[in-house]
Scaffold this motif. Structure first.
Motif, PDB file in Angstrom:
ATOM      1  N   PRO A 113       0.823  -1.211   0.000  1.00 55.92           N
ATOM      2  CA  PRO A 113       0.000   0.000   0.000  1.00 55.92           C
ATOM      3  C   PRO A 113       0.855   1.258   0.000  1.00 55.92           C
ATOM      4  CG  PRO A 113      -0.102  -1.125   2.131  1.00 55.92           C
ATOM      5  CD  PRO A 113       0.617  -2.033   1.200  1.00 55.92           C
ATOM      6  N   ALA A 114       0.275   2.354  -0.470  1.00 61.50           N
ATOM      7  CA  ALA A 114       1.033   3.600  -0.629  1.00 61.50           C
ATOM      8  C   ALA A 114       1.695   4.053   0.660  1.00 61.50           C
ATOM      9  CB  ALA A 114       0.116   4.693  -1.180  1.00 61.50           C
ATOM     10  N   TRP A 115       1.017   3.866   1.799  1.00 61.78           N
ATOM     11  CA  TRP A 115       1.566   4.371   3.050  1.00 61.78           C
ATOM     12  C   TRP A 115       2.866   3.695   3.459  1.00 61.78           C
ATOM     13  CZ3 TRP A 115       1.627   0.098   5.952  1.00 61.78           C
ATOM     14  CH2 TRP A 115       0.541  -0.805   5.878  1.00 61.78           C
ATOM     15  N   GLN A 116       3.175   2.521   2.878  1.00 61.55           N
ATOM     16  CA  GLN A 116       4.440   1.863   3.226  1.00 61.55           C
ATOM     17  C   GLN A 116       5.648   2.683   2.762  1.00 61.55           C
ATOM     18  OE1 GLN A 116       4.102  -2.801   4.082  1.00 61.55           O
ATOM     19  NE2 GLN A 116       4.835  -2.269   2.057  1.00 61.55           N
ATOM     20  N   ARG A 117       5.435   3.577   1.811  1.00 61.83           N
ATOM     21  CA  ARG A 117       6.524   4.426   1.340  1.00 61.83           C
ATOM     22  C   ARG A 117       6.912   5.474   2.376  1.00 61.83           C
ATOM     23  NH1 ARG A 117       3.651   5.749  -4.246  1.00 61.83           N
ATOM     24  NH2 ARG A 117       5.000   7.606  -4.193  1.00 61.83           N
ATOM     25  N   LEU A 118       6.162   5.595   3.463  1.00 64.77           N
ATOM     26  CA  LEU A 118       6.551   6.479   4.566  1.00 64.77           C
ATOM     27  C   LEU A 118       7.707   5.899   5.375  1.00 64.77           C
ATOM     28  CD1 LEU A 118       3.009   7.507   5.887  1.00 64.77           C
ATOM     29  CD2 LEU A 118       4.607   8.959   4.609  1.00 64.77           C
ATOM     30  N   ILE A 119       7.986   4.604   5.205  1.00 60.35           N
ATOM     31  CA  ILE A 119       9.064   3.940   5.941  1.00 60.35           C
ATOM     32  C   ILE A 119      10.388   4.231   5.249  1.00 60.35           C
ATOM     33  CG2 ILE A 119       9.988   1.706   6.680  1.00 60.35           C
ATOM     34  CD1 ILE A 119       7.066   0.670   6.650  1.00 60.35           C
ATOM     35  N   GLY A 120      11.387   4.650   6.022  1.00 60.33           N
ATOM     36  CA  GLY A 120      12.686   4.944   5.429  1.00 60.33           C
ATOM     37  C   GLY A 120      13.611   5.636   6.414  1.00 60.33           C
ATOM     38  N   PRO A 121      14.749   6.140   5.910  1.00 53.75           N
ATOM     39  CA  PRO A 121      15.776   6.723   6.791  1.00 53.75           C
ATOM     40  C   PRO A 121      15.529   8.191   7.095  1.00 53.75           C
ATOM     41  CG  PRO A 121      16.569   6.695   4.540  1.00 53.75           C
ATOM     42  CD  PRO A 121      15.198   6.045   4.508  1.00 53.75           C
ATOM     43  N   ASN A 122      16.248   8.684   8.088  1.00 53.19           N
ATOM     44  CA  ASN A 122      16.266  10.105   8.424  1.00 53.19           C
ATOM     45  C   ASN A 122      17.394  10.804   7.668  1.00 53.19           C
ATOM     46  OD1 ASN A 122      14.166  10.243  10.535  1.00 53.19           O
ATOM     47  ND2 ASN A 122      15.530   8.870  11.645  1.00 53.19           N
ATOM     48  N   GLN A 123      17.375  12.110   7.730  1.00 50.50           N
ATOM     49  CA  GLN A 123      18.491  12.918   7.240  1.00 50.50           C
ATOM     50  C   GLN A 123      19.124  13.637   8.442  1.00 50.50           C
ATOM     51  OE1 GLN A 123      18.132  14.904   3.209  1.00 50.50           O
ATOM     52  NE2 GLN A 123      16.021  15.111   3.928  1.00 50.50           N
ATOM     53  N   TRP A 124      20.459  13.594   8.515  1.00 52.93           N
ATOM     54  CA  TRP A 124      21.169  14.226   9.622  1.00 52.93           C
ATOM     55  C   TRP A 124      22.261  15.135   9.078  1.00 52.93           C
ATOM     56  CZ3 TRP A 124      18.845  13.343  14.131  1.00 52.93           C
ATOM     57  CH2 TRP A 124      18.140  12.137  14.311  1.00 52.93           C
ATOM     58  N   PRO A 125      22.524  16.272   9.716  1.00 49.09           N
ATOM     59  CA  PRO A 125      23.597  17.152   9.264  1.00 49.09           C
ATOM     60  C   PRO A 125      24.971  16.574   9.598  1.00 49.09           C
ATOM     61  CG  PRO A 125      22.610  18.020  11.270  1.00 49.09           C
ATOM     62  CD  PRO A 125      21.789  16.824  10.872  1.00 49.09           C
ATOM     63  N   GLU A 126      25.845  16.482   8.602  1.00 48.77           N
ATOM     64  CA  GLU A 126      27.174  15.911   8.820  1.00 48.77           C
ATOM     65  C   GLU A 126      27.989  16.741   9.805  1.00 48.77           C
ATOM     66  OE1 GLU A 126      29.183  15.356   5.153  1.00 48.77           O
ATOM     67  OE2 GLU A 126      27.693  13.938   4.352  1.00 48.77           O
ATOM     68  N   SER A 127      27.749  18.040   9.827  1.00 50.33           N
ATOM     69  CA  SER A 127      28.579  18.924  10.651  1.00 50.33           C
ATOM     70  C   SER A 127      28.135  18.993  12.107  1.00 50.33           C
ATOM     71  CB  SER A 127      28.565  20.338  10.059  1.00 50.33           C
ATOM     72  OG  SER A 127      27.235  20.843  10.003  1.00 50.33           O
ATOM     73  N   LEU A 303     -11.672  10.950   9.729  1.00 43.91           N
ATOM     74  CA  LEU A 303     -10.778  10.052  10.450  1.00 43.91           C
ATOM     75  C   LEU A 303     -10.812   8.661   9.832  1.00 43.91           C
ATOM     76  CD1 LEU A 303     -11.423  10.982  14.198  1.00 43.91           C
ATOM     77  CD2 LEU A 303      -9.854  11.989  12.549  1.00 43.91           C
ATOM     78  N   HIS A 304      -9.639   8.066   9.688  1.00 43.04           N
ATOM     79  CA  HIS A 304      -9.506   6.723   9.136  1.00 43.04           C
ATOM     80  C   HIS A 304      -9.070   5.778  10.251  1.00 43.04           C
ATOM     81  CE1 HIS A 304      -9.698   8.245   4.963  1.00 43.04           C
ATOM     82  NE2 HIS A 304      -8.999   9.265   5.431  1.00 43.04           N
ATOM     83  N   ALA A 305      -9.752   4.648  10.391  1.00 47.48           N
ATOM     84  CA  ALA A 305      -9.358   3.677  11.402  1.00 47.48           C
ATOM     85  C   ALA A 305      -8.034   3.021  11.048  1.00 47.48           C
ATOM     86  CB  ALA A 305     -10.444   2.615  11.569  1.00 47.48           C
ATOM     87  N   ALA A 306      -7.688   2.980   9.745  1.00 51.52           N
ATOM     88  CA  ALA A 306      -6.406   2.442   9.303  1.00 51.52           C
ATOM     89  C   ALA A 306      -5.339   3.522   9.511  1.00 51.52           C
ATOM     90  CB  ALA A 306      -6.487   2.030   7.842  1.00 51.52           C
ATOM     91  N   PHE A 307      -4.402   3.282  10.403  1.00 58.38           N
ATOM     92  CA  PHE A 307      -3.475   4.334  10.798  1.00 58.38           C
ATOM     93  C   PHE A 307      -2.595   4.806   9.647  1.00 58.38           C
ATOM     94  CE2 PHE A 307       0.675   5.753  12.423  1.00 58.38           C
ATOM     95  CZ  PHE A 307       0.241   6.904  13.079  1.00 58.38           C
ATOM     96  N   GLY A 308      -2.084   3.883   8.833  1.00 59.03           N
ATOM     97  CA  GLY A 308      -1.214   4.273   7.734  1.00 59.03           C
ATOM     98  C   GLY A 308      -1.887   5.252   6.794  1.00 59.03           C
ATOM     99  N   GLU A 309      -3.149   5.026   6.499  1.00 61.43           N
ATOM    100  CA  GLU A 309      -3.884   5.935   5.624  1.00 61.43           C
ATOM    101  C   GLU A 309      -4.066   7.294   6.282  1.00 61.43           C
ATOM    102  OE1 GLU A 309      -5.971   7.402   2.348  1.00 61.43           O
ATOM    103  OE2 GLU A 309      -4.661   5.655   2.580  1.00 61.43           O
ATOM    104  N   ASN A 310      -4.373   7.309   7.561  1.00 64.08           N
ATOM    105  CA  ASN A 310      -4.523   8.568   8.294  1.00 64.08           C
ATOM    106  C   ASN A 310      -3.221   9.363   8.278  1.00 64.08           C
ATOM    107  OD1 ASN A 310      -6.939   9.545   9.468  1.00 64.08           O
ATOM    108  ND2 ASN A 310      -6.042   9.493  11.491  1.00 64.08           N
ATOM    109  N   ALA A 311      -2.113   8.656   8.510  1.00 65.40           N
ATOM    110  CA  ALA A 311      -0.807   9.319   8.536  1.00 65.40           C
ATOM    111  C   ALA A 311      -0.457   9.891   7.164  1.00 65.40           C
ATOM    112  CB  ALA A 311       0.271   8.341   8.995  1.00 65.40           C
ATOM    113  N   LEU A 312      -0.690   9.122   6.122  1.00 68.54           N
ATOM    114  CA  LEU A 312      -0.345   9.574   4.778  1.00 68.54           C
ATOM    115  C   LEU A 312      -1.145  10.810   4.386  1.00 68.54           C
ATOM    116  CD1 LEU A 312       1.165   9.293   2.145  1.00 68.54           C
ATOM    117  CD2 LEU A 312      -0.520   7.593   1.407  1.00 68.54           C
ATOM    118  N   VAL A 313      -2.425  10.823   4.683  1.00 68.66           N
ATOM    119  CA  VAL A 313      -3.255  11.987   4.379  1.00 68.66           C
ATOM    120  C   VAL A 313      -2.680  13.241   5.048  1.00 68.66           C
ATOM    121  CG1 VAL A 313      -5.510  13.064   4.816  1.00 68.66           C
ATOM    122  CG2 VAL A 313      -5.395  10.726   3.944  1.00 68.66           C
TER     123      VAL A 313
END
Length: 335
Positions: A113-127, A303-313
């Protein structure tokens, strides 16, 4: 001594065998049901972290703009990283704040599902390596305290303490914002963050000594969440409103920008479950169920009972530039 403007809960009483458990749970239940916002003390988070998170925040926002923009969220399909002032929207209007968005450190997930694309890494400043170290340590403590408050709420609602635990394993969708509010650009523009509700289970906020957070009262007025040293501010999210059929209500709140020449720092933590969680109503004791108001109906914020959909919206609505760059296919389908 600052007089709290919202209920104050000492979570240490939840684990204290000498405390009156029934009295504590009644106080917590009343705060969560009647107000939806409350201060939490007795949490045990060390001062080195509550002080340290603001120290690294100030270091980051003092970096030259090009270093901040090196981790701008436009580079992240997961909406992670730095957001410039005026680039996040609430209620269709730009918020007057700059921030860093941080989630769990994970590898991207392909397919599903589309909301799975929310999973991934962070970005951090090298300095500024201390930002990553301090933020992840603070995040771990915020998760611990939030889980404890959620377990206490489960007990206050007549459930087993571990009722909600199934959705809060290593795949839980937690989220941290490190925020700087610059002074308002004009007397007429005071929207630090527009009025909204949070869509997870619980939100925890560490605020500095500069006020600005306001909670909407039942009569439509606004209550100042006056900073209380050593406390976190907690509020109920939309997922708990769904789970309790409105016995607990996600309360609207906003942030008013500080005056010109004054800056405010805050660090909210959002306790979300696994993205594949589907919230099911719990069975409240009859004496509580009789006071459940039902789930809020808002045409502009369904409101969506499916959390991933709620988060993506929520992400697509609040970060249109990132949505346009990385989520054009999803936005197009929903147009």
């Amino acid at each position: 001594m600052i007089t709290p403007s919202l209920p104050l809960i000492d979570i240490g009483r939840f684990r204290d065998p000498a405390a009156d458990r029934a009295e504590f749970l009644a106080e917590l239940r009343r705060a969560a049901h009647e107000v939806g916002f409350f201060y939490v003390v007795g949490h045990g988070v060390p001062d080195r972290l509550t002080t340290g998170i603001f120290d690294v925040a100030k270091e980051f926002f003092a970096l030259p703009v090009e270093r901040r923009l090196a981790i701008e969220n436009i580079h992240s399909p997961q909406f992670r990283g730095y957001t410039r002032t005026g680039y996040e929207y609430t209620g269709g209007s730009p918020d007057w704040r700059e921030q860093i968005d941080i989630g769990p450190e994970r590898d991207p997930v392909a397919g599903g599902p589309a909301w799975q694309r929310l999973i991934g890494p962070n970005q951090w400043p090298e300095s500024l390596p201390s930002l990553r170290e301090t933020t992840l340590a603070w995040q771990a403590e915020a998760l611990r305290v939030s889980r404890e408050v959620l377990r206490a709420l489960a007990a206050a609602l007549g459930q087993d303490e571990g009722y909600f635990d199934v959705w809060f394993d290593d795949e839980a969708s937690t989220h941290v914002k490190i925020i700087r509010y610059p002074g308002r650009p004009s007397a007429e523009r005071d929207q630090g963050v527009g009025a909204h509700k949070d869509y997870g289970y619980l939100a925890l906020l560490q605020q500095d000594e500069i006020g600005g957070l306001q909670v909407q009262a039942a009569d439509g007025g606004w209550i100042d969440a006056t900073p209380v040293p050593g406390s976190f501010v907690f509020n109920i999210g939309e997922m708990l409103e769904i789970a309790t059929q409105g016995y607990l209500t996600a309360t609207r709140h906003r942030v008013v920008s500080p005056p010109a020449g004054v800056e405010r720092f805050s660090v909210p933590f959002f306790l979300g479950p696994r993205l594949d969680a589907v919230v099911e109503p719990l069975k409240l004791p009859p004496e509580l169920a009789a006071h459940a108001k039902g789930v809020s109906q808002d045409a502009d914020n369904p409101l969506h009972a499916a959390f991933g959909e709620n988060a993506l919206v929520g992400w697509l609505r609040s970060h249109p530039k990132v949505a346009e760059r990385w989520w054009g296919d999803v936005v197009g389908e929903r147009a």
